[in-house]
Design an enzyme around this catalytic site. Structure first.
Site, PDB file in Angstrom:
ATOM      1  CG  HIS A 106      -7.116 -11.945 -29.856  1.00 12.75           C
ATOM      2  ND1 HIS A 106      -8.272 -11.270 -29.550  1.00 12.75           N
ATOM      3  CD2 HIS A 106      -6.145 -10.992 -29.916  1.00 12.75           C
ATOM      4  CE1 HIS A 106      -8.023  -9.980 -29.425  1.00 12.75           C
ATOM      5  NE2 HIS A 106      -6.737  -9.775 -29.636  1.00 12.75           N
ATOM      6  CG  ASP A 108      -2.631  -8.883 -28.875  1.00 14.20           C
ATOM      7  OD1 ASP A 108      -3.707  -8.991 -29.499  1.00 14.20           O
ATOM      8  OD2 ASP A 108      -2.475  -8.116 -27.914  1.00 14.20           O
ATOM      9  CG  HIS A 264      -6.704  -9.639 -25.165  1.00 13.11           C
ATOM     10  ND1 HIS A 264      -5.489 -10.211 -25.472  1.00 13.11           N
ATOM     11  CD2 HIS A 264      -6.925  -8.724 -26.139  1.00 13.11           C
ATOM     12  CE1 HIS A 264      -5.004  -9.667 -26.563  1.00 13.11           C
ATOM     13  NE2 HIS A 264      -5.854  -8.752 -27.001  1.00 13.11           N
ATOM     14  NE  ARG A 279      -3.315  -4.116 -29.872  1.00 15.31           N
ATOM     15  CZ  ARG A 279      -2.506  -4.901 -30.557  1.00 15.31           C
ATOM     16  NH1 ARG A 279      -1.592  -4.385 -31.338  1.00 15.31           N
ATOM     17  NH2 ARG A 279      -2.600  -6.211 -30.453  1.00 15.31           N
TER      18      ARG A 279
HETATM   19  C1  SIN Z   1      -6.910  -5.759 -28.670  1.00 12.29           C
HETATM   20  O1  SIN Z   1      -7.394  -6.859 -28.868  1.00 12.29           O
HETATM   21  O2  SIN Z   1      -5.695  -5.585 -28.731  1.00 12.29           O
HETATM   22  C2  SIN Z   1      -7.805  -4.565 -28.374  1.00 12.29           C
HETATM   23  C3  SIN Z   1      -8.304  -4.557 -26.976  1.00 12.29           C
HETATM   24  C4  SIN Z   1      -9.262  -3.433 -26.723  1.00 12.29           C
HETATM   25  O3  SIN Z   1      -9.422  -2.548 -27.576  1.00 12.29           O
HETATM   26  O4  SIN Z   1      -9.847  -3.406 -25.638  1.00 12.29           O
END
Ligand code: SIN
Length: 288
Positions: A106, A108, A264, A279
């Site tokens: 995805h 974000d 990612h 995050r």
């Molecule tokens: C995410 O998709 O924002 C998480 C990525 C991760 O935890 O490595």
């Protein structure tokens, strides 16, 4: 290839995969001086995914750096940290069996009208096995397509929605296992909007594919079967090994990726171990 000399204030070491870079020679515990910030922004735009190793920062410094990068994005469907409304704590306990957060390709919050330009992830506890984050270079993926395919995709608008994840019938609504991360399932997630299937990066001018299996649910003005065939091809094309950078974490590392030209996937493989990250997101523009 970048060399140390390309930047006046920081060292930038490109990853051998040709995508992503490591940035050293700066201290994120304090606000960055304007010339350092300009170098960081330039390196981030150029490499898509930048890692800052050995940065033992707290939440305030993470928030301050996010503000320097352009201000907070809006993070829906997940309860933020108490006292830090713009920080998500991605904590997965050793005994958790639920699928780890982010375990699907995805970009974000691409279902937002103005999805975040960047996501920042700071590693606090890293498991001894697994837990890598994989990235694809969606600009290189676009550039690898034939001119005929590029022309065919140019006018298309992709349909994005959070429904497959956070909607009333989405995967998180079916959760039966305990999960520390507090996810908010919502009827609002069942809505959708469109973005150009190929978007142009506002800084580099490069075009990139802007679709993902998690959030892209169709293509406007095509039948579901037609959209499925085209998206299926694009998802396979995007996730080919040659376009992937595998990020292996160390503790106290900050990673910042560009959601406008990457996708990612958070790999699991660490059951029995704690993984703890903080995050934030940086606000972005409507894709064009
Ligand atoms: C995410 O998709 O924002 C998480 C990525 C991760 O935890 O490595």
């Amino acid at each position: 290839m970048d060399a140390v000399l390309d930047y006046r204030t920081i060292q930038v070491t490109p990853q051998p995969s040709g995508f992503g870079a490591e940035i050293t020679g700066l201290d994120l515990t304090h606000p960055l001086a304007p010339d350092v910030l300009a170098d960081v922004k330039a390196a981030w735009a150029r490499h898509g995914v930048v890692a800052f190793p050995d940065q033992p920062i707290g939440l305030e410094a993470l928030e301050a750096f996010t503000l320097q990068m352009g201000g907070f994005g809006h993070d829906p469907y997940i309860k933020p940290m108490a006292g830090h409304p713009n920080v998500l704590e991605l904590r997965r306990e050793p005994d958790e069996k639920a699928t780890n957060f982010g375990a699907g390709w995805h970009s974000d919050w691409s279902f937002q009208a103005s999805p975040p330009a960047a996501t920042l992830l700071h590693s606090k506890v890293i498991p001894p096995v697994g837990g890598d984050t994989l990235f694809v270079d969606a600009a290189r993926a676009y550039e690898a397509l034939s001119p005929t395919m590029q022309a065919m995709l140019a006018p298309l608008q992709a349909i994005h929605s959070a429904k497959q994840s956070y909607g009333t019938k989405g995967v998180f609504s079916q959760d039966t296992e305990k999960r520390t991360l507090q996810i908010i399932v919502s009827a609002e997630a069942d809505t959708s909007l469109t973005h150009p299937l190929v978007r142009t990066h506002p800084v580099t001018g490069r075009k990139a594919l802007f679709v993902s299996p998690v959030y892209t649910v169709g293509i406007a003005d095509l039948t579901p079967e037609e959209a499925k065939a085209i998206l299926g091809f694009l998802f396979a094309h995007l996730t080919q090994e040659a376009l992937i950078y595998r990020h292996h974490w160390r503790e106290q590392m900050l990673l910042m990726w560009d959601n406008r030209c990457t996708m990612h996937f958070a790999e699991g493989g660490y059951d029995g171990h704690l993984r703890l990250m903080h995050r934030t997101t940086v606000a972005g523009d409507a894709p064009v």
